[in-house]
Design an enzyme around this catalytic site. Structure first.
Site, PDB file in Angstrom:
ATOM      1  N   GLY A   1      20.077  29.587  42.309  1.00  0.00           N
ATOM      2  CA  GLY A   1      21.341  29.112  42.848  1.00  0.00           C
ATOM      3  C   GLY A   1      22.491  29.815  42.181  1.00  0.00           C
TER       4      GLY A   1
ATOM      5  N   GLY B   1      26.953  29.455  41.920  1.00  0.00           N
ATOM      6  CA  GLY B   1      28.164  28.762  42.337  1.00  0.00           C
ATOM      7  C   GLY B   1      29.329  29.269  41.541  1.00  0.00           C
ATOM      8  N   GLY B   2      30.447  28.595  41.667  1.00  0.00           N
ATOM      9  CA  GLY B   2      31.659  29.004  40.980  1.00  0.00           C
ATOM     10  C   GLY B   2      31.484  29.053  39.474  1.00  0.00           C
ATOM     11  CE1 TYR B   3      27.420  26.082  40.028  1.00  0.00           C
ATOM     12  CE2 TYR B   3      26.211  27.178  38.291  1.00  0.00           C
ATOM     13  CZ  TYR B   3      26.256  26.632  39.538  1.00  0.00           C
ATOM     14  OH  TYR B   3      25.150  26.669  40.320  1.00  0.00           O
TER      15      TYR B   3
ATOM     16  CE  LYS C   1      24.255  35.764  39.597  1.00  0.00           C
ATOM     17  NZ  LYS C   1      23.870  37.140  39.385  1.00  0.00           N
ATOM     18  CB  VAL C   2      21.160  27.419  38.786  1.00  0.00           C
ATOM     19  CG1 VAL C   2      20.049  26.489  38.359  1.00  0.00           C
ATOM     20  CG2 VAL C   2      22.495  26.729  38.677  1.00  0.00           C
TER      21      VAL C   2
ATOM     22  CE  LYS D   1      26.539  23.810  35.695  1.00  0.00           C
ATOM     23  NZ  LYS D   1      27.031  22.461  35.923  1.00  0.00           N
TER      24      LYS D   1
ATOM     25  CG  ASP E   1      33.005  17.291  40.976  1.00  0.00           C
ATOM     26  OD1 ASP E   1      33.562  17.113  42.082  1.00  0.00           O
ATOM     27  OD2 ASP E   1      32.584  18.394  40.609  1.00  0.00           O
TER      28      ASP E   1
END
Ligand SMILES: *[C@@H]1O[C@H](CO)[C@@H](O)[C@H](O)[C@H]1NC(C)=O
Ligand SMILES: *[C@@H]1O[C@H](CO)[C@@H](O)[C@H](O)[C@H]1NC(C)=O
Ligand SMILES: *[C@@H]1O[C@H](CO)[C@@H](O)[C@H](O)[C@H]1NC(C)=O
Ligand SMILES: *[C@@H]1O[C@H](CO)[C@@H](O)[C@H](O)[C@H]1NC(C)=O
Ligand SMILES: *[C@@H]1O[C@H](CO)[C@@H](O)[C@H](O)[C@H]1NC(C)=O
Length: 945
Positions: A628, A630-632, A634-635, A649, A745
């Protein structure tokens, strides 16, 4: 064994720094040499951009230093006609991180600078900003700036607009602000500024010297002392003065009538005392007056209100008003349309029989009215919390709902196909079923001149907006053919969607940047409604996918732990945890270059992994292990030496938190344990890496399942089970841990499905400890969360409560009902379903809203779920239920819905499950429901050390 961790980290770090420094230096030299030949843009400007770019986490990533910034039309860069110097820099919502360095002062020809909505852009405002003497507009809103506003700001003598709202700025407002003689717009609201307001009587200069000041927004700070009298009797041109939510004290001087141009005056939510000056009546253009939540001596609504020619809105909530409310108040003022007198102690009858035709909204929640006399025209009256309503509940509901039927209803239901998650039909092109990706902005109205957006003419607003956009100084993009769609979200917020012309499906990155810039530049206003601020808060479609790949291995440890075993397990875990904590504490000193030692994190059960261990688990972060992004960052998936599958993460360089924040997240994660929360297994904090290791969630997120990205069948039972389990996780955070936790969140992409398709809530990156006393909630300077799930009340007031999570969870319930993400292009699910339900009841909801993939549901239960969702997303947090109440309601729904089987309905990805295991799990499911009432009790007494 204690490793020499700190020492080795430093020596490694400094070698790296030296090396990096040398490389950068070489690059700069190289490019300087080649540049002198071909480039037009001055080398000062290019070097400044280069320095900013590297301080901003290499954002924007499209800037290519092999090309010329001006000639190659870099994103967010505008130059003079000769392409020699940068005149405008605008990078709104471009993911900038790091800090604004002194290099900004080298862009000496800048006239406009806008870096708003970069939530990770921190540090303080460098004093070198004072070099930008040509600057006319400076906007750094919705960022993470801290420290004081530098004195040097007074050198920006060309400045007309200064917008620094929604940062973490502290300290006083410097008196040098008064040197900005051209400034007409000053917005430093929603920071932590303190001290008294500087004026030229007490300081060298001050806000009363802002002789062109028209719009002064100082609300939502910690300002104290008297409101300086000097701002009332100067040549200032104030049109809006917003001072609410500060600690101002003392009387309002009677010289207030010197504000001859004022239209909106907000003094509410302070500690002002004395009488309300009666010569406010002499300010003829006064349109909206907010006085509530102060300590004025008046116990009556000022009588002059009823004869004021222009006053449209009066708000005096929580003002210790008593006695009867004279019917005259509503009678004379020809324009008076909104009166809010909530939380006072009015008694007797609310008499609207003399109300004039302009009156549209009366809010008298929480008073002592025992009767109500109607007028002959339609006024929305909010009477809840009065003795009258305890005997006339239905009547009160009716009076309240008058307004909820929306004026505009656009129809896209003619389109039979559907758009993907982040695109939508343009509701203005009826019959045209093209899917677009519009640009979305949330417009917040800081003070209303009109009663409520709900009844305002949306078409007119859209026209105003389009005109403003066309008028904007940024002309270089093709706005022609675009369409504006405005949807109210709450009475004080609207979602503005700007659809690209029909020959495009989406805006180009450059056009999008220009449009955001234009909107933020205050050229787009709604003068007839009141002052606004636009938030561009993150990408709502940035779904966090910890896992979407197949689980091929055996059952996770979680599955082996039966509910009956949970207590025993927990005790053992606590023992192991405390052993770990002692060991791990010894293992390293929690220190990061340049940061204060914040102490070792207090670990409960989290394991401190070395980077080497993590590399081994993930095959050195190999692409094949990526599951995965995302903005933060990679996973990755990986396996522990024990064979347990884990999700790793890894924060990208843009999303690194401060050591203190990271520590907080780990501490929090490791101190909460509940089978409806994704468990933290460990973390790594080494060589600048911030890595969290979670239990692996083989069936992805709720968002994925609802969108059809997984092949899990989301039938009614499954949806109720997901709602129930997620609710339990949140209830645990709200009530089962001490101190309590507010998640902040909650969203469908933060709700994961484990191997048994049980829901677990994840991602506590934004979580905050709940304040002990709800009334004294400290103001958090920055609203965080995800667009579409964000509690509008929290957004508006910065007051964070448990009810903000209830709102977000309500939105998740709406997703479960409709299958849609909360915002699809220009449509907000909250409003859509509210409208549908108000207009046509369940019939309409079923027809237009319910997920077509949802079949065979009990209609009665569905209606209860719809009602539960709608009450959870009430604008007024007080009307929302608590999370425990929500959980109980879902629980009662799940009782009617017989839980047949946990996996039967769907085709979960983990097809390895044996029949025996299924039976085992069914039993556990049954246990789960039996024991559900005891969960909170079970954990309530366990306090993290
Ligand atoms: C400046 O750059 C723009 C964009 O590349 C170009 O269209 C324009 O002709 C250039 N002007 C000059 C004077 O070189
Ligand atoms: C830009 O600013 C510098 C320094 O103030 C000045 O020398 C130069 O003339 C300016 N350039 C333009 C095009 O205005
Ligand atoms: C009051 O408002 C009107 C209409 O906007 C304007 O023309 C007039 O100048 C204002 N009066 C003052 C004193 O500002
Ligand atoms: C303010 O209004 C009151 C009542 O209308 C009037 O008596 C008074 O003279 C006014 N003051 C000024 C300065 O106009
Ligand atoms: C409200 O008013 C009533 C009657 O005037 C009085 O008895 C009561 O104490 C008041 N309540 C509060 C909270 O002030």
């Amino acid at each position: 064994m204690i490793r020499h961790w700190l020492g080795s980290a430093i020596s490694r770090g400094s070698i790296c720094a030296l090396f990096r420094g040398a490389v950068v230096h070489m690059l700069i030299m190289a490019s300087l040499c080649s540049r002198q030949v071909e480039s037009l843009t001055s080398s000062e400007d290019v070097n400044a951009l280069r320095a900013l770019h590297s301080a901003w986490g290499r954002n924007p990533s499209s800037w290519d230093f092999n090309t010329d910034p001006c000639e190659s039309l870099w994103l967010g860069v505008l130059c003079d006609a000769s392409n020699t110097t940068v005149t405008q820099l605008f990078l709104i919502n471009q993911g900038l991180s790091g800090t604004l360095t002194s290099a900004i002062g080298d862009l000496r020809n800048l006239t406009n600078l806008d870096l708003s909505s970069n939530l990770k852009l921190g540090g303080s405002i460098p004093k070198e900003i004072s070099n930008l003497v040509l600057l006319q507009k400076l906007f750094i809103q919705f960022c993470n700036l801290s420290g004081q506003i530098p004195l040097e700001i007074g050198s920006l003598t060309s400045l007309q607009y200064l917008g620094l709202t929604q940062n973490s700025l502290s300290g006083p407002l410097p008196d040098t602000i008064g040197l900005l003689s051209k400034l007409s717009w000053l917005d430093v609201s929603s920071n932590q500024l303190n001290g008294s307001l500087p004026d030229s009587l007490t300081s060298q200069s001050g806000i009363n010297n802002l002789s062109n000041g028209q719009h002064l927004y100082l609300q939502n700070n910690l300002f104290s002392g008297n409101i300086p009298e000097s701002i009332f009797n100067t040549s200032m041109q104030l049109i809006d003065l917003l001072l609410h939510k500060n600690n101002f004290s003392g009387d309002i001087p009677s010289t207030v009538e010197g504000l001859i141009h004022i239209e909106i005056l907000r003094l509410d939510l302070n500690q002002l005392s004395g009488p309300i000056p009666s010569n406010l009546r002499n300010i003829t253009n006064l349109t909206a007056l907010y006085l509530g939540s102060n300590s004025f001596t008046d116990s009556r609504v000022p009588s002059w209100i009823s004869s004021h020619e222009n006053l449209r809105l009066l708000s005096m909530d929580s003002s210790h008003l008593t006695g009867n409310l004279s019917a005259d108040i509503f009678s004379l003022g020809p324009n008076l349309s909104t009166v809010s007198l909530a939380s006072n102690n009015f008694t007797g009858s609310l008499n609207l029989s003399l109300a004039n035709a302009a009156l549209l909204l009366v809010n008298v929640t929480n008073n002592n009215f025992t009767s109500f006399v109607n007028s002959n025209h339609t006024v929305e009256v909010i009477l809840h919390g009065n003795p009258f309503c305890s005997v006339n509940q239905t009547r009160c509901d009716e009076l309240d709902n008058l307004q909820s039927s929306p004026p505009v209803s656009r129809n896209t239901s003619l389109c039979s196909n559907s758009c993907s998650d982040n695109s939508t039909f343009n509701p203005k092109l009826s019959g045209n079923c093209q899917c677009f990706r519009p640009l979305n902005a949330i417009v917040n109205f800081l003070a209303l001149k009109i009663p409520s957006l709900e009844i305002y003419n949306l078409t007119l607003m859209e026209e105003q907006f389009a005109v403003g956009l066309n008028r904007s100084t940024v002309k270089s993009f093709a706005i022609a053919g675009s369409q504006i769609v405005i949807e109210p979200i709450t009475p004080t917020q609207a979602l503005v969607s700007i659809f690209p012309p029909t020959n495009y499906a989406t805006w180009s990155v450059n056009d999008a940047a220009l449009i955001l810039y234009a909107i933020n530049n205050k050229e787009i206003l709604f003068p007839s409604i009141g002052p606004t601020v636009c938030a561009f808060i993150g990408d709502p479609y940035n779904t966090v996918a910890i896992a979407n790949s197949r689980s091929t291995n055996g059952l996770s440890t979680g599955a082996k732990v039966g509910i009956a075993m949970a207590v025993i397990f927990f005790v053992i875990a606590m023992i192991i945890a405390s052993l770990y904590a002692v060991r791990e504490k010894k293992r390293a000193t929690w220190i990061e270059a340049g940061e204060i030692d914040t102490g070792s994190p207090k670990l409960m059960a989290a394991h401190w992994f070395s980077l080497q261990e993590i590399r081994k688990c993930t095959d050195n972060f190999s692409q094949s292990n990526e599951i995965g992004e995302g903005g933060y960052g990679k996973v990755y998936k990986g396996y522990l030496p024990t064979g347990q599958k884990i999700a790793i993460k890894r924060a990208g360089s843009d999303s690194l938190q401060s050591a203190a924040e990271f520590k907080f997240e780990i501490e929090l994660l490791s101190s909460v344990h509940h089978h409806n929360l994704v468990g933290l297994i460990g973390f790594c904090f080494e060589e600048g890496e911030q890595i969290l290791v979670y239990e692996f969630m083989p069936n992805g997120t709720l968002r994925e399942s609802l969108s059809g990205a997984t092949d899990i069948q989301m039938d009614w039972q499954r949806r109720i089970s997901v709602a129930l389990n997620a609710a339990r996780g949140i209830v645990y955070l709200h009530t089962g841990v001490n101190p309590q936790v507010i998640h902040r969140d909650i969203k469908s992409s933060n709700i994961f499905l484990d191997d048994r398709l049980f829901a677990k809530v994840a991602d506590f990156g934004l979580s905050k400890l709940a304040p002990v006393d709800n009334d004294s909630t400290p103001l958090s300077s920055q609203v965080k969360g995800t667009m579409g799930y964000l509690d509008p009340d929290y957004f508006l007031t910065n007051r964070l409560t448990h009810k903000s999570d209830v709102y977000s969870f309500g939105v998740v319930l709406l997703e479960l009902i409709t299958g849609r993400p909360p915002i699809q292009g220009g449509k907000y699910v909250v409003r859509e379903i509210r409208t549908a339900y108000a207009q046509g009841g369940m019939e309409q909801v079923v027809k237009s809203m319910v997920d077509p993939k949802l079949k065979d549901y009990p209609l009665e239960a569905l209606e209860k779920l719809v009602k539960l969702a709608l009450v959870s997303v009430e604008d007024n947090p007080q009307r929302r239920p608590t999370m425990t109440e929500v959980m109980k309601e879902v629980e009662s729904l799940s009782e009617v819905t017989s839980i047949k089987s946990d996996v039967q309905g769907g085709k979960p990805k983990n097809t390895h499950l044996e029949e025996g295991t299924k039976a085992h799990m069914r039993q556990k499911l049954a246990n789960l429901f039996q024991h559900s009432g005891n969960y909170t009790a079970m954990f309530a007494n366990v306090q993290p050390k």
